[in-house]
Scaffold this motif. Structure first.
Motif, PDB file in Angstrom:
ATOM      1  N   GLY A 156       1.393   1.886   5.326  1.00  0.00           N
ATOM      2  CA  GLY A 156       1.230   2.621   4.072  1.00  0.00           C
ATOM      3  C   GLY A 156       0.258   3.781   4.232  1.00  0.00           C
ATOM      4  O   GLY A 156       0.430   4.847   3.634  1.00  0.00           O
ATOM      5  N   ALA A 157      -0.765   3.571   5.057  1.00  0.00           N
ATOM      6  CA  ALA A 157      -1.784   4.611   5.230  1.00  0.00           C
ATOM      7  C   ALA A 157      -1.302   5.761   6.104  1.00  0.00           C
ATOM      8  O   ALA A 157      -1.610   6.922   5.842  1.00  0.00           O
ATOM      9  CB  ALA A 157      -3.055   3.998   5.823  1.00  0.00           C
ATOM     10  N   ALA A 160       0.849  -1.194   0.000  1.00  0.00           N
ATOM     11  CA  ALA A 160       0.000   0.000   0.000  1.00  0.00           C
ATOM     12  C   ALA A 160       0.884   1.243   0.000  1.00  0.00           C
ATOM     13  O   ALA A 160       0.586   2.237  -0.662  1.00  0.00           O
ATOM     14  CB  ALA A 160      -0.914  -0.007   1.224  1.00  0.00           C
ATOM     15  N   PHE A 161       1.976   1.164   0.736  1.00  0.00           N
ATOM     16  CA  PHE A 161       2.912   2.283   0.837  1.00  0.00           C
ATOM     17  C   PHE A 161       3.368   2.727  -0.559  1.00  0.00           C
ATOM     18  O   PHE A 161       3.233   3.891  -0.935  1.00  0.00           O
ATOM     19  CB  PHE A 161       4.115   1.844   1.683  1.00  0.00           C
ATOM     20  N   SER A 196       1.278  -3.820   7.397  1.00  0.00           N
ATOM     21  CA  SER A 196       1.927  -3.079   6.311  1.00  0.00           C
ATOM     22  C   SER A 196       0.939  -2.156   5.600  1.00  0.00           C
ATOM     23  O   SER A 196       1.320  -1.107   5.084  1.00  0.00           O
ATOM     24  CB  SER A 196       2.595  -4.040   5.324  1.00  0.00           C
ATOM     25  N   ILE A 197      -0.327  -2.544   5.580  1.00  0.00           N
ATOM     26  CA  ILE A 197      -1.328  -1.657   4.977  1.00  0.00           C
ATOM     27  C   ILE A 197      -1.472  -0.393   5.827  1.00  0.00           C
ATOM     28  O   ILE A 197      -1.513   0.727   5.307  1.00  0.00           O
ATOM     29  CB  ILE A 197      -2.691  -2.372   4.856  1.00  0.00           C
TER      30      ILE A 197
END
Lengths: 276, 276, 276
Positions: free
Chosen positions: B35-36, A4-5, B31-32
């Motif tokens: 990313g946010a 997502a990053f 990890s999501i």
């Protein structure tokens, strides 16, 4: 899981559409590369590019090789390798260091140096002029392997150090003016007492952005912040801000023409340019 | 499989880019969330938000908790929970009911009440003022478990009913002025003969949008349509139209600032506002 | 893995958002179809469409059937089937042939005819007026099966040929004026010596875009290029350029209204129109 990053940074770089894939290895990239090189006419091929992320740098490098081997003639697009943010994070940290501190003739120690960021940081420190670069790992064999890889790929000589306890950490920092902490989120690598009276250390970088930080007693917002009138600290937010700017700039650059290859050296150069 | 429905509604809400993931559970979201929360500077963090869908409400709630536990300081984004469309569908149905019919002092029965939509509908009915709310399941134990969960989470008292045949269905509807059918697509829950002469029923909602409908003898386009001069029916298309409008409004609201949390109560309030 | 090729072509066709799925078979499409048919009001349903790709044409056809069976009343969107690019590639190749060469009363041989592109090319050649169409495979049984399928689906009579060595290849080309090479990337199907003095051949199409090509001694940029003053060759780039234009046109057409069905015949017609 696709990052997502990286997708968000790509959108922030101005990319119209991000097509993400997870679990792509060198043997699985053929159809993606076909999609990239065949769908657009020569004058528009630069509107497609491939960014290789993932958490495993070895696999990322093998994937980059496989992708490029599929290119031929005009059937190619720009490619960037940044597994685990290795190049952009390391380049941001070293570029910040290099802007404010002389690296020439210094000894630098990269703690937790076998991960993607650590490997790249060690290479960049050597290429930026450090006299000696030490790469540490909890196990000496892993550090030695990373040093060999770096030598084979980038023709730099790195020193492998095991770093498993206070004593071996002290040994790895002895005579070091520079320390670069490339550890995982939430893993403390240096205690306050290990650096706050250190006779040699001058500047330290920590890439962590979530407590506990890699270096005890610093703030992640530190940006060349001076502790005890002598230790300059760069924390994860300072590194991260430049890393994001750099990653956006690199991704945007991929679309300028269809033959760009962005890996360690090119990305480091762009970090230096961004800080000018 | 990531939801096409939610992605399309998000685009219709004006979101620029939807990054979808499938099979994300509480242990896989790190990890999501990174990313946010890390990719955008403080003033732009509200341009990222997380919507939790999926078909399992329990897992969705655990995921929401895990996501929020990873937030710290300014490193947070807005979050919406709507597993299986539970909140938006239930809120749309109950808001339509509440606009046209008094819920205060009424008894309401939620048929097929252990699914995501049913659980939320029962809670919303209780919070909207119903005197007694019955939650049915084919197995009493499952209904009781759902009632306990609702009490623990939302501090509402629900009555568990088993509803496995005509007789137990009749018992669950006895004394009920309201019925809410939250069954799966194509599963009939009430026969025509079971409601068309019912002495107590006044209004019924069915969320089904594909025949056979949950309530025999109605039309899915019914929108407070009166049958036999006394039974007001809301069919799946009427509920669905408001649900879609509500889901779009909620998703759009996530991007107003970076600290919004949209779950049952907030979403119900927004449904009421949309109908004003 | 969801197709990067198809996603890029869809974006180039002007589609705002592509939602891609991998490994979707007839039994797994329900929630995607729900997302497509329920999210938008009647007047905007044409803003959603479903394109079925994948590498397996049989599964693609079964999926198309399952998708369409889920449609009802106004709850439907346009659908295109193009597994492995079968329809657009075959239509582009045959349309190019038909523009420059009479197909009526000709005998045509489709080499490697059991793949998605080959199957469709054989059907289109028959429908475009070829007197006899031969479909070859390394194994006769597979060729026969493909011929039976084509007859059942499209009511065309095809001749099955085994084509496993020089001798059987010669037999399959004997009396053929047309050859269509639908082999996989990098598989040579005809040696130079097998066509450069052939008494009957007049025109040949090869869909390969990566050396070695399907026909030895041609260039993939050949576009009705005459060899030895008598053999007209269409190479993979000429076919590919029209295929891409056609695929973009077809995808764009899906959004004109919500009831379009694009498969073999409709796509071939559009290829002809594009060449006018």
């Amino acid at each position: 899981m696709a990052s997502a990053f990286d997708a968000i940074v790509a959108y922030d770089a101005g990319i119209d559409n991000v097509i993400s894939y997870a679990d792509i290895t060198a043997d699985k990239c053929a159809s993606i590369v076909e999609g990239a090189i065949y769908t657009r006419p020569p004058k528009q091929k630069h509107n497609t590019a491939i960014m290789i992320g993932g958490s495993d740098l070895d696999k990322g490098e093998a994937l980059k090789k496989a992708v490029q081997e599929q290119f031929f003639g005009r059937f190619r697009v720009s490619v960037m390798l940044d597994s685990c943010g290795c190049n952009t994070t390391a380049a941001a940290g070293i570029a910040l260091l290099a802007k404010h501190h002389t690296l020439a003739n210094k000894t630098a120690t990269v703690l937790a140096g076998t991960g993607p960021v650590g490997q790249r940081a060690a290479v960049m420190l050597a290429q930026a002029g450090a006299k000696e670069v030490r790469l540490t790992s909890r196990k000496l064999a892993r550090a030695e392997q990373a040093c060999k890889l770096a030598e084979a790929q980038y023709h730099v000589a790195l020193q492998a150090y095991a770093c498993a306890d206070d004593q071996s950490l002290s040994a790895s920092l002895e005579g070091s003016q520079i320390a670069f902490c490339a550890g995982k989120t939430g893993v403390q690598l240096i205690k306050a007492e290990q650096w706050q009276n250190h006779p040699d250390l001058e500047a330290m970088v920590d890439v962590n952005t979530q407590p506990p930080l890699g270096i005890e007693g610093i703030e992640m917002a530190d940006n060349n912040t001076l502790y005890r009138d002598r230790y300059a600290i760069f924390g994860g937010l300072a590194v991260g801000a430049l890393k994001l700017k750099l990653q956006r700039a690199c991704i945007a650059a991929l679309f300028e023409h269809n033959t760009l290859e962005l890996d360690s050296e090119e990305i480091y150069k762009r970090a230096i340019t961004l800080l000018k």
